[in-house]
Design a protein around this motif. Structure first.
Motif, PDB file in Angstrom:
ATOM      1  N   MET A  47       0.869  -1.002   0.036  1.00 65.13           N
ATOM      2  CA  MET A  47       0.193  -0.187  -0.027  1.00 65.13           C
ATOM      3  C   MET A  47       0.755   1.153   0.044  1.00 65.13           C
ATOM      4  SD  MET A  47      -3.086   1.097   0.297  1.00 65.13           S
ATOM      5  CE  MET A  47      -3.926   2.562   0.319  1.00 65.13           C
ATOM      6  N   ALA A  48       2.170   1.088   0.571  1.00 67.45           N
ATOM      7  CA  ALA A  48       2.849   2.431   0.549  1.00 67.45           C
ATOM      8  C   ALA A  48       3.223   2.897  -0.624  1.00 67.45           C
ATOM      9  CB  ALA A  48       4.064   2.030   1.692  1.00 67.45           C
ATOM     10  N   ARG A  49       3.771   1.875  -1.599  1.00 67.74           N
ATOM     11  CA  ARG A  49       4.239   2.383  -2.980  1.00 67.74           C
ATOM     12  C   ARG A  49       3.248   2.191  -3.867  1.00 67.74           C
ATOM     13  NH1 ARG A  49       6.642   4.436   0.106  1.00 67.74           N
ATOM     14  NH2 ARG A  49       8.938   4.171   0.816  1.00 67.74           N
ATOM     15  N   LEU A  50       2.005   1.664  -3.797  1.00 69.80           N
ATOM     16  CA  LEU A  50       0.821   1.479  -4.749  1.00 69.80           C
ATOM     17  C   LEU A  50       1.446   0.336  -5.642  1.00 69.80           C
ATOM     18  CD1 LEU A  50      -1.134   4.741  -5.262  1.00 69.80           C
ATOM     19  CD2 LEU A  50      -1.579   2.802  -3.778  1.00 69.80           C
ATOM     20  N   LYS A  51       2.228  -0.547  -5.287  1.00 70.35           N
ATOM     21  CA  LYS A  51       2.766  -1.488  -6.241  1.00 70.35           C
ATOM     22  C   LYS A  51       2.494  -2.877  -5.822  1.00 70.35           C
ATOM     23  CE  LYS A  51       6.356   1.398  -7.924  1.00 70.35           C
ATOM     24  NZ  LYS A  51       7.882   1.522  -8.206  1.00 70.35           N
ATOM     25  N   GLY A  52       2.273  -3.749  -6.582  1.00 74.73           N
ATOM     26  CA  GLY A  52       2.018  -5.086  -5.979  1.00 74.73           C
ATOM     27  C   GLY A  52       2.551  -6.378  -6.905  1.00 74.73           C
ATOM     28  N   ILE A  53       3.097  -5.927  -8.042  1.00 80.23           N
ATOM     29  CA  ILE A  53       3.636  -7.015  -9.208  1.00 80.23           C
ATOM     30  C   ILE A  53       4.907  -7.798  -8.492  1.00 80.23           C
ATOM     31  CG2 ILE A  53       4.778  -7.433 -11.429  1.00 80.23           C
ATOM     32  CD1 ILE A  53       3.115  -5.103 -12.402  1.00 80.23           C
ATOM     33  N   HIS A  54       5.959  -6.921  -8.014  1.00 79.80           N
ATOM     34  CA  HIS A  54       6.951  -7.687  -7.589  1.00 79.80           C
ATOM     35  C   HIS A  54       6.719  -8.545  -6.301  1.00 79.80           C
ATOM     36  CE1 HIS A  54       6.609  -4.102  -4.875  1.00 79.80           C
ATOM     37  NE2 HIS A  54       7.507  -4.501  -3.992  1.00 79.80           N
ATOM     38  N   THR A  55       5.791  -7.966  -5.342  1.00 77.32           N
ATOM     39  CA  THR A  55       5.415  -8.880  -4.205  1.00 77.32           C
ATOM     40  C   THR A  55       4.725 -10.044  -4.507  1.00 77.32           C
ATOM     41  OG1 THR A  55       3.660  -7.218  -3.799  1.00 77.32           O
ATOM     42  CG2 THR A  55       5.781  -7.026  -2.508  1.00 77.32           C
ATOM     43  N   ALA A  56       3.798 -10.123  -5.507  1.00 77.28           N
ATOM     44  CA  ALA A  56       2.856 -10.927  -6.073  1.00 77.28           C
ATOM     45  C   ALA A  56       4.217 -12.151  -6.630  1.00 77.28           C
ATOM     46  CB  ALA A  56       1.927 -10.679  -6.918  1.00 77.28           C
ATOM     47  N   MET A  57       4.959 -11.718  -7.423  1.00 70.45           N
ATOM     48  CA  MET A  57       5.681 -12.552  -8.043  1.00 70.45           C
ATOM     49  C   MET A  57       6.568 -13.476  -7.069  1.00 70.45           C
ATOM     50  SD  MET A  57       7.038 -10.424 -11.209  1.00 70.45           S
ATOM     51  CE  MET A  57       8.280 -11.745 -11.825  1.00 70.45           C
ATOM     52  N   LYS A  58       7.039 -12.546  -6.098  1.00 68.92           N
ATOM     53  CA  LYS A  58       7.787 -13.239  -4.795  1.00 68.92           C
ATOM     54  C   LYS A  58       7.107 -14.233  -3.915  1.00 68.92           C
ATOM     55  CE  LYS A  58      11.624 -13.506  -2.288  1.00 68.92           C
ATOM     56  NZ  LYS A  58      12.649 -14.231  -2.596  1.00 68.92           N
ATOM     57  N   SER A  59       5.781 -13.969  -4.016  1.00 72.70           N
ATOM     58  CA  SER A  59       4.981 -14.940  -3.230  1.00 72.70           C
ATOM     59  C   SER A  59       4.916 -16.199  -4.019  1.00 72.70           C
ATOM     60  CB  SER A  59       3.794 -14.396  -2.885  1.00 72.70           C
ATOM     61  OG  SER A  59       2.670 -14.157  -3.981  1.00 72.70           O
ATOM     62  N   GLY A  60       5.025 -15.981  -5.516  1.00 81.60           N
ATOM     63  CA  GLY A  60       4.998 -17.207  -5.995  1.00 81.60           C
ATOM     64  C   GLY A  60       6.074 -18.093  -6.135  1.00 81.60           C
ATOM     65  N   MET A  61       7.102 -17.362  -6.294  1.00 81.86           N
ATOM     66  CA  MET A  61       8.560 -17.947  -6.196  1.00 81.86           C
ATOM     67  C   MET A  61       8.789 -18.782  -4.805  1.00 81.86           C
ATOM     68  SD  MET A  61      10.464 -14.704  -7.806  1.00 81.86           S
ATOM     69  CE  MET A  61      12.217 -15.488  -7.473  1.00 81.86           C
ATOM     70  N   LEU A  62       8.120 -18.151  -3.812  1.00 82.64           N
ATOM     71  CA  LEU A  62       8.343 -18.973  -2.464  1.00 82.64           C
ATOM     72  C   LEU A  62       7.564 -19.999  -2.618  1.00 82.64           C
ATOM     73  CD1 LEU A  62       8.245 -15.694  -0.228  1.00 82.64           C
ATOM     74  CD2 LEU A  62      10.097 -17.029  -1.045  1.00 82.64           C
ATOM     75  N   ALA A  63       6.303 -20.018  -3.237  1.00 82.88           N
ATOM     76  CA  ALA A  63       5.451 -21.157  -3.039  1.00 82.88           C
ATOM     77  C   ALA A  63       6.113 -22.198  -4.047  1.00 82.88           C
ATOM     78  CB  ALA A  63       3.948 -20.611  -3.444  1.00 82.88           C
ATOM     79  N   ALA A  64       6.743 -21.757  -5.080  1.00 82.84           N
ATOM     80  CA  ALA A  64       7.280 -22.806  -6.022  1.00 82.84           C
ATOM     81  C   ALA A  64       8.617 -23.513  -5.080  1.00 82.84           C
ATOM     82  CB  ALA A  64       7.656 -22.189  -7.204  1.00 82.84           C
ATOM     83  N   LYS A  65       9.382 -22.569  -4.338  1.00 84.49           N
ATOM     84  CA  LYS A  65      10.408 -23.328  -3.509  1.00 84.49           C
ATOM     85  C   LYS A  65       9.868 -24.371  -2.765  1.00 84.49           C
ATOM     86  CE  LYS A  65      13.643 -19.665  -4.052  1.00 84.49           C
ATOM     87  NZ  LYS A  65      14.667 -18.693  -3.244  1.00 84.49           N
ATOM     88  N   SER A  66       8.649 -23.985  -1.934  1.00 85.97           N
ATOM     89  CA  SER A  66       7.972 -24.876  -1.041  1.00 85.97           C
ATOM     90  C   SER A  66       7.680 -26.163  -1.659  1.00 85.97           C
ATOM     91  CB  SER A  66       6.908 -24.287  -0.271  1.00 85.97           C
ATOM     92  OG  SER A  66       7.614 -23.108   0.538  1.00 85.97           O
ATOM     93  N   ILE A  67       7.082 -26.095  -2.748  1.00 90.39           N
ATOM     94  CA  ILE A  67       6.488 -27.183  -3.646  1.00 90.39           C
ATOM     95  C   ILE A  67       7.795 -28.082  -4.056  1.00 90.39           C
ATOM     96  CG2 ILE A  67       5.362 -27.961  -5.801  1.00 90.39           C
ATOM     97  CD1 ILE A  67       3.792 -25.327  -5.481  1.00 90.39           C
ATOM     98  N   ILE A  68       8.641 -27.436  -4.687  1.00 86.05           N
ATOM     99  CA  ILE A  68       9.906 -28.337  -5.155  1.00 86.05           C
ATOM    100  C   ILE A  68      10.490 -29.159  -3.788  1.00 86.05           C
ATOM    101  CG2 ILE A  68      12.166 -28.313  -5.903  1.00 86.05           C
ATOM    102  CD1 ILE A  68      11.268 -26.131  -7.734  1.00 86.05           C
TER     103      ILE A  68
END
Length: 251
Positions: free
Chosen positions: A33-54
């Motif tokens: 909310m502070a930067r009105l941005k969410g693409i980078h954080t959304a991608m990071k959450s997906g990357m973390l999920a991928a690591k957990s799956i692997i």
């Protein structure tokens, strides 16, 4: 949800792992909310999920509780958690104190103390509880569309490439069909006409000279604001048939 008391404050994110899947992106509340941005954080959450799956596949981990716990630990140890933690008060301060006071607090927190607040602001009011009666508000007179900076609803809907079959059942359900006219209209001037940006809701006059609510479900862009904001909590948004909806190819 998964909660953490760290860095001198209270912060929470929903459980981002559940039996059969992971909750990532904006659905997990990763918008900064502070930067009105969410693409980078959304991608990071997906990357973390991928690591957990692997990791769970390589270790043949079948214990769902362990997978959930390990994934949330991975999230807490990443820059995603730190960034969202620093911006935790942005939206709640605006929601609780209003645009002026909340904006001043956000400015102070960001520029003066560098997002190092030792407390967290929590507003337990739901969005639909914050609507003011129509009598307490003055109508806003918006300027006409200039077709350069501002555009009419129909032109904007074309860009969304909405594909709802006209003959499918309406995916926007009303628990009580009388409430919009008998309650929302006299007290709130039926706010669905205003908070819906796609013109789905329209109050019209029937042949019997009575007000009726028309739902143009084919215009729906799936933002689900109506489900959240309706003051009577009378609207339930459901997924339409066949995965239909907006396709933002040109956005």
């Amino acid at each position: 949800g998964a909660r953490s008391i760290s860095k001198g404050g209270y912060y929470s994110l929903p459980k981002m792992a559940f039996p059969g899947g992971f909750l990532i992106g904006c659905n997990a509340g990763t918008f900064n909310m502070a930067r009105l941005k969410g693409i980078h954080t959304a991608m990071k959450s997906g990357m973390l999920a991928a690591k957990s799956i692997i990791e769970s596949m390589s270790q043949q981990e079948n214990n769902i509780a362990n997978i959930t716990h390990k994934h949330m630990d991975r999230v807490r140890q990443s820059w995603l958690w730190s960034e969202l933690y620093s911006a935790r008060n942005r939206g709640s301060s605006l929601h609780k104190f209003g645009l002026l006071a909340g904006g001043l607090f956000n400015l102070f927190e960001d520029k003066v103390i560098g997002n190092h607040s030792f407390f967290s602001i929590r507003d337990k009011r739901k969005d639909h509880q914050c609507l003011k009666p129509a009598q307490q508000c003055s109508p806003i007179k918006y300027p006409a569309y200039d077709e350069k900076i501002s555009f009419d609803v129909s032109s904007s809907l074309v860009l969304a490439n909405i594909t709802h079959s006209d003959d499918q059942p309406c995916h926007i359900l009303l628990e009580d069909k009388k409430l919009p006219i008998e309650y929302n209209l006299p007290f709130y001037e039926e706010p669905a006409q205003r908070y819906c940006s796609a013109g789905v809701y329209e109050v019209s006059i029937s042949n019997q000279s009575k007000n009726i609510l028309i739902i143009n479900a084919q215009n729906c862009i799936h933002c689900k604001v109506c489900d959240i904001k309706d003051p009577a909590q009378n609207i339930t948004w459901t997924a339409p048939e066949g995965g239909a909806g907006p396709n933002y190819r040109n956005m």
